[in-house]
Enzyme design. Structure first.
Site, PDB file in Angstrom:
ATOM      1  N   LYS A 145      -9.590   5.732   4.652  1.00  0.00           N
ATOM      2  CA  LYS A 145      -8.471   4.833   4.355  1.00  0.00           C
ATOM      3  C   LYS A 145      -7.287   5.679   3.879  1.00  0.00           C
ATOM      4  O   LYS A 145      -7.399   6.417   2.879  1.00  0.00           O
ATOM      5  CB  LYS A 145      -8.910   3.871   3.256  1.00  0.00           C
ATOM      6  CG  LYS A 145      -8.258   2.523   3.289  1.00  0.00           C
ATOM      7  CD  LYS A 145      -8.961   1.659   2.263  1.00  0.00           C
ATOM      8  CE  LYS A 145      -8.402   0.296   2.221  1.00  0.00           C
ATOM      9  NZ  LYS A 145      -8.823  -0.394   0.993  1.00  0.00           N
TER      10      LYS A 145
HETATM   11  C1  E4P Z   1      -8.252  -3.763   1.157  1.00  0.00           C
HETATM   12  O1  E4P Z   1      -8.620  -2.837   1.831  1.00  0.00           O
HETATM   13  C2  E4P Z   1      -7.286  -3.704   0.038  1.00  0.00           C
HETATM   14  O2  E4P Z   1      -7.484  -2.564  -0.714  1.00  0.00           O
HETATM   15  C3  E4P Z   1      -7.377  -4.936  -0.769  1.00  0.00           C
HETATM   16  O3  E4P Z   1      -7.586  -6.048   0.075  1.00  0.00           O
HETATM   17  C4  E4P Z   1      -6.259  -5.132  -1.741  1.00  0.00           C
HETATM   18  O4  E4P Z   1      -6.339  -6.411  -2.292  1.00  0.00           O
HETATM   19  P1  E4P Z   1      -5.533  -6.857  -3.613  1.00  0.00           P
HETATM   20  O5  E4P Z   1      -4.132  -7.142  -3.257  1.00  0.00           O
HETATM   21  O6  E4P Z   1      -6.274  -8.071  -4.064  1.00  0.00           O
HETATM   22  O7  E4P Z   1      -5.656  -5.710  -4.591  1.00  0.00           O
END
Ligand code: E4P
Length: 220
Positions: free
Chosen positions: A84
């Protein structure tokens, strides 16, 4: 549509995996901090022992060589690790280098279809537009999903749109209807999708009626 769990909490992953509906897991530094216990690498290894679906491991470095070496090290943990990488100029360079090396990436922190288009062109395997955080600042997060899903479809990119920052089941359903191939859900949203007040009430009613009928028939 594939459904990923957005968590680093092992019990949550085991639970949704046991339902037979878990296609993968996404983690990030915040989710790792919330989970507690063990190094990031240990947690990732444990997650990969539960699911054979893609497991996103987020890099922390913000220089190209740092991102590349962190990402390459993550891929040694398990074959289903996906790297990622946050959207940025250096992030795009890293994504294209990983693509050349055959390493799958998930471009994260996408807040516009334009950013998603660039990530797709760089060769990201997954594109993570954050729908909830846009909604939080009074912008239409789902409109970004619709635009990006259409661009990917029209131009035949191999990248898949992953609806991220999901806050409720409506985000999942609207994302599915928009043509996104994946959504990553907090555990709570998975639970919300399972339950409906009329389902839960109906189960209780069936149980009560069954017990009444059994008691009546025993009297006969
Ligand atoms: C996914 O890969 C993201 O890191 C995540 O959905 C972020 O979500 P949030 O806005 O609830 O922190």
């Amino acid at each position: 549509m594939k459904l990923f769990l957005d968590t680093a909490v092992i019990d949550e992953i085991r639970t949704v995996h046991s339902w037979g509906v878990l296609d993968g897991v996404t983690t990030n530094p915040t989710l790792f901090a919330m989970a507690g216990g063990g190094s990031y690498e240990q947690v990732l290894e444990e997650i990969c022992g539960i699911t054979s679906g893609p497991v996103s491991a987020e890099v922390i470095a913000d220089d190209l060589e740092g991102i590349l070496s962190e990402g390459r090290a993550f891929t040694k943990i398990a074959p289903n690790i996906v790297i990622k990488v946050p959207m940025s100029e250096i992030g795009l360079s890293a994504i294209s280098r990983f693509a050349e090396e055959g390493i799958k990436t998930n471009c994260t922190l996408i807040f516009s279809a334009a950013q998603g288009l660039l990530a797709a062109k760089a060769g990201a395997w997954l594109l993570s537009p954050f729908v909830g955080r846009l909604d939080d600042i009074n912008q239409d997060g789902m409109e970004m999903i619709r635009e990006l899903a259409a661009i990917i479809e029209i131009h035949g990119f191999e990248s898949e749109v992953l609806v991220a920052s999901v806050r409720h089941p409506r985000h999942v359903i609207d994302g599915a209807l928009a043509g996104a191939g994946v959504a990553t859900l907090p555990f709570k949203v998975f639970q919300q999708m399972v339950h409906h007040p009329l389902t839960d009430k109906g189960i209780e009613q069936f149980k009560a009626d069954w017990a009444k009928a059994v008691a009546e028939s025993a009297k006969r």
